[in-house]
Enzyme design. Structure first.
Site, PDB file in Angstrom:
ATOM      1  N   LEU A  72       5.778  -0.640 -18.119  1.00  0.00           N
ATOM      2  CA  LEU A  72       5.622  -1.956 -17.483  1.00  0.00           C
ATOM      3  C   LEU A  72       4.137  -2.321 -17.520  1.00  0.00           C
ATOM      4  O   LEU A  72       3.337  -1.768 -16.767  1.00  0.00           O
ATOM      5  CB  LEU A  72       6.102  -1.916 -16.026  1.00  0.00           C
ATOM      6  CG  LEU A  72       7.553  -1.471 -15.814  1.00  0.00           C
ATOM      7  CD1 LEU A  72       7.839  -1.268 -14.328  1.00  0.00           C
ATOM      8  CD2 LEU A  72       8.509  -2.501 -16.409  1.00  0.00           C
ATOM      9  N   HIS A 100      -1.985   7.833  -1.554  1.00  0.00           N
ATOM     10  CA  HIS A 100      -0.877   6.882  -1.386  1.00  0.00           C
ATOM     11  C   HIS A 100       0.082   6.991  -2.560  1.00  0.00           C
ATOM     12  O   HIS A 100      -0.325   7.156  -3.700  1.00  0.00           O
ATOM     13  CB  HIS A 100      -1.413   5.453  -1.275  1.00  0.00           C
ATOM     14  CG  HIS A 100      -2.164   5.008  -2.494  1.00  0.00           C
ATOM     15  ND1 HIS A 100      -3.465   5.391  -2.739  1.00  0.00           N
ATOM     16  CD2 HIS A 100      -1.791   4.258  -3.547  1.00  0.00           C
ATOM     17  CE1 HIS A 100      -3.869   4.883  -3.888  1.00  0.00           C
ATOM     18  NE2 HIS A 100      -2.872   4.190  -4.407  1.00  0.00           N
ATOM     19  N   GLN A 118       3.467   4.888  -4.223  1.00  0.00           N
ATOM     20  CA  GLN A 118       3.993   3.523  -4.146  1.00  0.00           C
ATOM     21  C   GLN A 118       5.488   3.473  -4.479  1.00  0.00           C
ATOM     22  O   GLN A 118       5.980   4.303  -5.247  1.00  0.00           O
ATOM     23  CB  GLN A 118       3.218   2.622  -5.103  1.00  0.00           C
ATOM     24  CG  GLN A 118       1.712   2.760  -4.917  1.00  0.00           C
ATOM     25  CD  GLN A 118       0.914   1.689  -5.633  1.00  0.00           C
ATOM     26  OE1 GLN A 118       1.252   0.521  -5.576  1.00  0.00           O
ATOM     27  NE2 GLN A 118      -0.147   2.095  -6.295  1.00  0.00           N
ATOM     28  N   LYS A 151      -3.706  -9.370 -16.959  1.00  0.00           N
ATOM     29  CA  LYS A 151      -4.245 -10.340 -16.001  1.00  0.00           C
ATOM     30  C   LYS A 151      -4.794 -11.595 -16.661  1.00  0.00           C
ATOM     31  O   LYS A 151      -5.294 -12.475 -15.969  1.00  0.00           O
ATOM     32  CB  LYS A 151      -5.303  -9.659 -15.127  1.00  0.00           C
ATOM     33  CG  LYS A 151      -4.667  -8.564 -14.269  1.00  0.00           C
ATOM     34  CD  LYS A 151      -5.659  -7.787 -13.465  1.00  0.00           C
ATOM     35  CE  LYS A 151      -4.955  -6.617 -12.788  1.00  0.00           C
ATOM     36  NZ  LYS A 151      -5.867  -5.642 -12.245  1.00  0.00           N
ATOM     37  N   ASN A 176      -0.498   7.552  -8.802  1.00  0.00           N
ATOM     38  CA  ASN A 176      -1.602   7.529  -9.766  1.00  0.00           C
ATOM     39  C   ASN A 176      -2.605   8.571  -9.305  1.00  0.00           C
ATOM     40  O   ASN A 176      -3.336   8.344  -8.348  1.00  0.00           O
ATOM     41  CB  ASN A 176      -2.281   6.156  -9.774  1.00  0.00           C
ATOM     42  CG  ASN A 176      -1.313   5.023 -10.105  1.00  0.00           C
ATOM     43  OD1 ASN A 176      -0.465   5.159 -10.974  1.00  0.00           O
ATOM     44  ND2 ASN A 176      -1.433   3.903  -9.401  1.00  0.00           N
ATOM     45  N   ASN A 229       2.549  -2.958   0.614  1.00  0.00           N
ATOM     46  CA  ASN A 229       1.431  -3.341  -0.242  1.00  0.00           C
ATOM     47  C   ASN A 229       1.014  -4.756   0.183  1.00  0.00           C
ATOM     48  O   ASN A 229       1.843  -5.658   0.234  1.00  0.00           O
ATOM     49  CB  ASN A 229       1.899  -3.338  -1.712  1.00  0.00           C
ATOM     50  CG  ASN A 229       0.805  -3.757  -2.672  1.00  0.00           C
ATOM     51  OD1 ASN A 229      -0.311  -4.079  -2.269  1.00  0.00           O
ATOM     52  ND2 ASN A 229       1.139  -3.757  -3.959  1.00  0.00           N
ATOM     53  N   LYS A 230      -0.254  -4.933   0.496  1.00  0.00           N
ATOM     54  CA  LYS A 230      -0.730  -6.246   0.942  1.00  0.00           C
ATOM     55  C   LYS A 230      -0.797  -7.245  -0.216  1.00  0.00           C
ATOM     56  O   LYS A 230      -0.817  -8.456   0.003  1.00  0.00           O
ATOM     57  CB  LYS A 230      -2.118  -6.084   1.582  1.00  0.00           C
ATOM     58  CG  LYS A 230      -2.567  -7.272   2.419  1.00  0.00           C
ATOM     59  CD  LYS A 230      -3.858  -6.957   3.154  1.00  0.00           C
ATOM     60  CE  LYS A 230      -4.407  -8.151   3.898  1.00  0.00           C
ATOM     61  NZ  LYS A 230      -3.537  -8.646   4.971  1.00  0.00           N
TER      62      LYS A 230
HETATM   63  P1  B4P Z   1      -3.669   2.266  -6.709  1.00  0.00           P
HETATM   64  O1  B4P Z   1      -2.816   3.464  -6.942  1.00  0.00           O
HETATM   65  O2  B4P Z   1      -5.040   2.589  -6.216  1.00  0.00           O
HETATM   66  O3  B4P Z   1      -3.760   1.378  -8.007  1.00  0.00           O
HETATM   67  P2  B4P Z   1      -2.748   0.293  -8.623  1.00  0.00           P
HETATM   68  O4  B4P Z   1      -1.354   0.504  -8.179  1.00  0.00           O
HETATM   69  O5  B4P Z   1      -2.996   0.275 -10.088  1.00  0.00           O
HETATM   70  O6  B4P Z   1      -3.247  -0.990  -7.968  1.00  0.00           O
HETATM   71  P3  B4P Z   1      -4.674  -1.641  -8.093  1.00  0.00           P
HETATM   72  O7  B4P Z   1      -5.126  -1.915  -6.706  1.00  0.00           O
HETATM   73  O8  B4P Z   1      -5.577  -0.828  -8.978  1.00  0.00           O
HETATM   74  O9  B4P Z   1      -4.357  -2.993  -8.752  1.00  0.00           O
HETATM   75  P4  B4P Z   1      -3.827  -3.394 -10.202  1.00  0.00           P
HETATM   76  O10 B4P Z   1      -4.730  -4.456 -10.639  1.00  0.00           O
HETATM   77  O11 B4P Z   1      -3.568  -2.218 -11.102  1.00  0.00           O
HETATM   78  O12 B4P Z   1      -2.930   1.369  -5.663  1.00  0.00           O
HETATM   79  C1  B4P Z   1      -3.529   0.822  -4.537  1.00  0.00           C
HETATM   80  C2  B4P Z   1      -2.461  -0.021  -3.869  1.00  0.00           C
HETATM   81  O13 B4P Z   1      -2.906  -0.401  -2.555  1.00  0.00           O
HETATM   82  C3  B4P Z   1      -2.197  -1.310  -4.633  1.00  0.00           C
HETATM   83  O14 B4P Z   1      -0.814  -1.524  -4.648  1.00  0.00           O
HETATM   84  C4  B4P Z   1      -2.909  -2.341  -3.784  1.00  0.00           C
HETATM   85  O15 B4P Z   1      -2.371  -3.617  -3.946  1.00  0.00           O
HETATM   86  C5  B4P Z   1      -2.690  -1.771  -2.397  1.00  0.00           C
HETATM   87  N1  B4P Z   1      -3.615  -2.241  -1.365  1.00  0.00           N
HETATM   88  C6  B4P Z   1      -4.926  -2.547  -1.499  1.00  0.00           C
HETATM   89  N2  B4P Z   1      -5.434  -2.938  -0.300  1.00  0.00           N
HETATM   90  C7  B4P Z   1      -4.432  -2.863   0.612  1.00  0.00           C
HETATM   91  C8  B4P Z   1      -4.309  -3.124   2.010  1.00  0.00           C
HETATM   92  N3  B4P Z   1      -5.344  -3.565   2.717  1.00  0.00           N
HETATM   93  N4  B4P Z   1      -3.127  -2.915   2.615  1.00  0.00           N
HETATM   94  C9  B4P Z   1      -2.055  -2.497   1.894  1.00  0.00           C
HETATM   95  N5  B4P Z   1      -2.092  -2.233   0.568  1.00  0.00           N
HETATM   96  C10 B4P Z   1      -3.275  -2.427  -0.068  1.00  0.00           C
HETATM   97  O16 B4P Z   1      -2.413  -4.018  -9.827  1.00  0.00           O
HETATM   98  C11 B4P Z   1      -2.303  -5.124  -8.974  1.00  0.00           C
HETATM   99  C12 B4P Z   1      -1.053  -5.006  -8.148  1.00  0.00           C
HETATM  100  O17 B4P Z   1       0.080  -5.027  -9.008  1.00  0.00           O
HETATM  101  C13 B4P Z   1      -0.950  -3.705  -7.375  1.00  0.00           C
HETATM  102  O18 B4P Z   1      -0.226  -3.963  -6.202  1.00  0.00           O
HETATM  103  C14 B4P Z   1      -0.160  -2.824  -8.319  1.00  0.00           C
HETATM  104  O19 B4P Z   1       0.462  -1.760  -7.660  1.00  0.00           O
HETATM  105  C15 B4P Z   1       0.806  -3.825  -8.892  1.00  0.00           C
HETATM  106  N6  B4P Z   1       1.220  -3.511 -10.258  1.00  0.00           N
HETATM  107  C16 B4P Z   1       0.522  -2.867 -11.198  1.00  0.00           C
HETATM  108  N7  B4P Z   1       1.200  -2.828 -12.355  1.00  0.00           N
HETATM  109  C17 B4P Z   1       2.344  -3.492 -12.131  1.00  0.00           C
HETATM  110  C18 B4P Z   1       3.461  -3.841 -12.955  1.00  0.00           C
HETATM  111  N8  B4P Z   1       3.519  -3.472 -14.218  1.00  0.00           N
HETATM  112  N9  B4P Z   1       4.455  -4.539 -12.384  1.00  0.00           N
HETATM  113  C19 B4P Z   1       4.391  -4.920 -11.091  1.00  0.00           C
HETATM  114  N10 B4P Z   1       3.358  -4.666 -10.262  1.00  0.00           N
HETATM  115  C20 B4P Z   1       2.359  -3.944 -10.796  1.00  0.00           C
END
Ligand code: B4P
Length: 314
Positions: free
Chosen positions: A275, A161, A163, A279, A148, A97-98
């Protein structure tokens, strides 16, 4: 090149060393340093349910909601790629995850574009299980994987994807407590997945057998939970198929979803297992005032605990 489920023998070492290198070189933007975590319990029908609230006001460098054209997983950066060949047909890879909030957070992605609205395949499930078995041998971290699925599940990237993340130290999520109290799940017409009647929202738990099993067994467990989810969605006239799916080496959890957010608070699979990521402080205060159970009740569907499947069920 591997075209099965086996991981390189140095997978665990690479997972750590390549992550540390990517952090040092600025290829990964770690967001968790300023996270403030608070473990809480809420009472549901006399049962204490564990939750963790995370306040993270510094969530920066984030991409906007992705689409098929702006697909971050189409050509993953080499610095973020952990394993290039995985899956029954070599159709999967592992990348970091970036934008992690928790260190070493990584993703299983399909090489070609596949929609995030599709169910998990036998190969994806078996790859997840193999990865979880491998990482679980690392120190005392408890790993889980999550998916998700669908427009109301909290996903922001449409390219398929799954996670992988570690649980907060000492945190036991509600599905683990439910699974620990039960015998391994036998997917058949007579056995219902577990639901704790104290929880107000629908959640389907299957404890996995302690013995070895294969991809067909995993598919059966997954399909059983999906059947209950589809029945719940149909009973409530949902116009979409959205759910959160969690898997560890011990259990699976599926939570059908009615909507992606409560007020302005997005809830994904992490949220569905307790969890909650806030923000800003206003969102944190809102969750504290309204309660996590209110949030989850609103974004999920009513519990169907005690309800048996019948000829109208999927
Ligand atoms: P999605 O399945 O699409 O959605 P998400 O996990 O809810 O992440 P979202 O991006 O909507 O961010 P959120 O504000 O909810 O996952 C996409 C994943 O791809 C994410 O992990 C994202 O970071 C990653 N990604 C995007 N661009 C990328 C790239 N260029 N290369 C690699 N990876 C890329 O959450 C923000 C972050 O916090 C996310 O990383 C999420 O997974 C994490 N998170 C959410 N809830 C959390 C919690 N309770 N505790 C810890 N981490 C949490």
């Amino acid at each position: 090149m591997s075209t099965d489920y086996s991981l390189p023998s140095d997978f665990n070492e690479t997972l750590v060393s390549k992550y540390d290198e990517a952090i040092a070189n600025g290829h990964i933007n770690f967001n968790g340093e300023l996270a403030v975590n608070e473990k809480i319990q809420e009472l549901a029908e006399g049962t204490n349910i564990n939750f963790q609230l995370t306040l993270l006001e510094s969530l920066v460098h984030r991409p906007e909601k992705g689409d098929k054209e702006l697909d971050p997983f189409a050509n993953p950066e080499p610095e973020l790629t952990i394993v290039d060949h995985l899956g029954k047909k070599d159709e999967l890879k592992l990348v970091y995850n970036k934008f992690p909030v928790v260190p070493y957070h990584f993703l299983l992605i399909t090489k070609d574009y596949v929609s995030q609205n599709t169910p998990l395949s036998a190969s994806e499930l078996m790859s997840m299980y193999t990865i979880l078995k491998n990482v679980q041998t690392q120190n005392d971290d408890e790993w889980f994987s999550f998916y998700n699925c669908g427009p109301e599940s909290g996903a922001s990237q449409p390219h398929k994807h799954v996670q992988f993340m570690t649980l907060p130290k000492g945190f036991i999520p509600f599905p683990q407590l439910i699974a620990m109290k039960s015998e391994p799940f036998l997917p058949n017409d007579k056995t219902e997945p577990l639901q704790d009647g104290a929880l107000p929202f629908a959640h389907f738990v299957a404890r996995l057998p302690d013995s070895d099993f294969d991809e067909d067994d995993l598919s059966l467990f997954f399909a059983s939970l999906l059947q209950r989810t589809l029945t719940t969605l149909r009973e409530h006239d949902a116009t979409h198929i959205s759910y959160n799916f969690i898997m560890t080496t011990k259990y699976m959890l599926m939570v059908p979803r009615s909507k992606a957010s409560y007020k302005n608070l997005g809830i994904n699979s992490c949220g569905a297992m307790g969890l909650i990521l806030c923000k800003n402080n206003d969102l944190l205060q809102m969750v504290k005032e309204d309660s996590v159970l209110t949030v989850l009740t609103d974004v999920c569907f009513p519990s169907s605990a005690g309800q048996k499947s019948d000829e109208y069920s999927y």
